[in-house]
Enzyme design. Structure first.
Site, PDB file in Angstrom:
ATOM      1  N   GLU A 116     -16.117   6.284   5.378  1.00  0.00           N
ATOM      2  CA  GLU A 116     -15.323   5.686   6.447  1.00  0.00           C
ATOM      3  C   GLU A 116     -15.168   6.685   7.576  1.00  0.00           C
ATOM      4  O   GLU A 116     -15.674   7.809   7.506  1.00  0.00           O
ATOM      5  CB  GLU A 116     -13.960   5.233   5.927  1.00  0.00           C
ATOM      6  CG  GLU A 116     -13.084   6.346   5.402  1.00  0.00           C
ATOM      7  CD  GLU A 116     -11.697   5.867   5.002  1.00  0.00           C
ATOM      8  OE1 GLU A 116     -11.175   4.914   5.612  1.00  0.00           O
ATOM      9  OE2 GLU A 116     -11.122   6.459   4.084  1.00  0.00           O
ATOM     10  N   LYS A 139      -2.480   6.597   1.649  1.00  0.00           N
ATOM     11  CA  LYS A 139      -2.214   7.003   3.031  1.00  0.00           C
ATOM     12  C   LYS A 139      -1.254   8.193   3.008  1.00  0.00           C
ATOM     13  O   LYS A 139      -0.046   8.036   3.256  1.00  0.00           O
ATOM     14  CB  LYS A 139      -1.673   5.813   3.825  1.00  0.00           C
ATOM     15  CG  LYS A 139      -2.098   5.855   5.285  1.00  0.00           C
ATOM     16  CD  LYS A 139      -2.003   4.505   5.921  1.00  0.00           C
ATOM     17  CE  LYS A 139      -2.094   4.570   7.426  1.00  0.00           C
ATOM     18  NZ  LYS A 139      -3.309   5.177   7.961  1.00  0.00           N
ATOM     19  N   ARG A 184       0.835  -1.210   0.000  1.00  0.00           N
ATOM     20  CA  ARG A 184       0.000   0.000   0.000  1.00  0.00           C
ATOM     21  C   ARG A 184       0.866   1.254   0.000  1.00  0.00           C
ATOM     22  O   ARG A 184       0.531   2.250  -0.636  1.00  0.00           O
ATOM     23  CB  ARG A 184      -0.959  -0.021   1.197  1.00  0.00           C
ATOM     24  CG  ARG A 184      -1.983   1.099   1.141  1.00  0.00           C
ATOM     25  CD  ARG A 184      -3.041   0.936   2.209  1.00  0.00           C
ATOM     26  NE  ARG A 184      -2.492   1.035   3.549  1.00  0.00           N
ATOM     27  CZ  ARG A 184      -3.165   0.760   4.661  1.00  0.00           C
ATOM     28  NH1 ARG A 184      -4.425   0.354   4.589  1.00  0.00           N
ATOM     29  NH2 ARG A 184      -2.608   0.884   5.850  1.00  0.00           N
TER      30      ARG A 184
END
Ligand code: PLP
Ligand code: COI
Length: 342
Positions: A220, A184, A82
């Site tokens: 989220e 991220k 990721r």
């Protein structure tokens, strides 16, 4: 602070400076050999891209001390992969997956004194990150980068531990439809500070973001993905290009389907259909699973299973996940990486 002074039984989630961190620098188009160092301070030029244009990405994973005193890292390869995607989105060099995993193992091993004992239910949060170290102040990618990994002991992210939390929907967006929500990157979190503060001031644990295009579907939480469980045992979690693809969520989808025979669905979660769910939770590395007691949307409070107790399926999923992480339950192939302790 010394490791011996840490009260491992009453940890929250807050940075503690531990002994060693891993650092590697990218210069002249390649990564120089990395090493463990003791100095927790970094000297960075004032024009660095990280400061002005937010060219920085990070990851979060955990290490666990098992009952037999061996040490587990949970799915570090997933975080490495990721981070590579986040780097590609911000035009940063990628860090090799195997070296990322080796760096995390080395940092945990070097800081073993800080790893909470099995009985404390604590763990060690491992924070890899990469930042652009230089820049011209033109909006161009940096040429030099720092990749680093540090780690510190943690307990529960939400103060209550495994107790229901209360969320409120936010009118702010965390991410744009084709923006950086799925990566991220630090900027996503800077933008979430104000909505989170407003939610906390209003008496909630955090806010829930809705999809930025229509504000009709759950995206989220600022630090975790959402899941809901229907009375007929379907595990439902939002599918959206602007949420962070959570390793915990992916793990729960697998456990729910393979071990508990739940139907699993990644799809739309309309905010006006919360009554579809008999249980709900927020899942992430830091949050683990936080059962959601209620979500308030436009002044209307929807209570899921209970405001004081986690629902039975949420509890089963939590026990299975945490059992795997601490080595008490069998892990699916490849989920656990052992950290050498000698
Ligand atoms: N969503 C956001 C915004 C997060 O910051 C995190 C934490 O990493 C998650 C979801 C959960 O992701 P993971 O399970 O990979 O930790
Ligand atoms: C994580 O769970 O790893 C996170 O990054 C959430 C939060 C601490 C930012």
């Amino acid at each position: 602070m010394q490791a011996a002074e840490v009260d491992f039984n009453h940890l929250g989630f807050s940075y503690i400076e531990t002994d060693y961190r891993y650092v590697a620098r990218y210069h002249d188009g390649h990564w120089e050999p990395g090493r463990l160092i003791k100095d927790a301070q970094i000297r960075v030029n004032e024009a660095a891209n990280i400061f002005h244009y937010g060219q920085g990405v990070f990851e979060g994973l955990k290490a666990y001390r098992c009952q037999d005193d061996s040490v587990n890292l949970f799915r570090p390869g997933q975080n490495a992969a990721r981070m590579q995607q986040s780097c590609q989105r911000l035009l940063m060099p990628t860090f090799p997956v195997d070296e990322f995993v080796a760096a995390c193992k080395a940092v945990v091993k070097a800081n073993l004194d800080w790893l909470p004992p099995y009985q404390s239910h604590g763990s060690m949060y491992v924070r890899p990150y990469m930042i652009g170290l230089n820049g011209s102040l033109q909006i161009h990618p940096a040429t030099d980068y720092l990749f680093s990994v540090f780690a510190f002991p943690v307990g529960a992210y939400f103060k209550a531990g495994f107790k229901p939390v209360d969320f409120v929907t936010s009118d702010y967006d965390r991410a744009a439809p084709q923006g950086t929500g799925a990566y991220k990157v630090g900027g996503n979190y800077a933008g979430s500070l104000l909505p989170e503060m407003l939610a906390i001031k209003a008496g909630y644990n955090d806010c829930v973001y809705l999809d930025p295009a229509t504000h009709t579907k759950i995206e989220e939480v600022g630090s975790a993905n959402f899941f809901g469980i229907t009375p007929d045992h379907t595990f439902v979690t939002p599918k959206s290009p602007s949420i962070l693809p959570s390793v915990t969520k992916r793990s729960l989808l697998a456990l729910a389907g393979d071990r508990f025979g739940l139907k699993t669905v990644e799809g739309d979660v309309p905010i006006d259909q919360l009554a579809t769910f008999s249980e709900a939770g927020a899942c992430g590395t830091a949050a683990v699973i936080a059962p959601i007691g209620s979500i308030t949307h436009r002044g209307k409070r929807h209570v899921f299973y209970s405001e004081t107790e986690a629902g039975p399926i949420t509890k089963k999923l939590y026990d299975e996940l945490v059992g795997i992480q601490y080595g008490d339950r069998p892990a699916p192939a490849g989920w656990i990486t052992k950290v050498p302790t000698v």
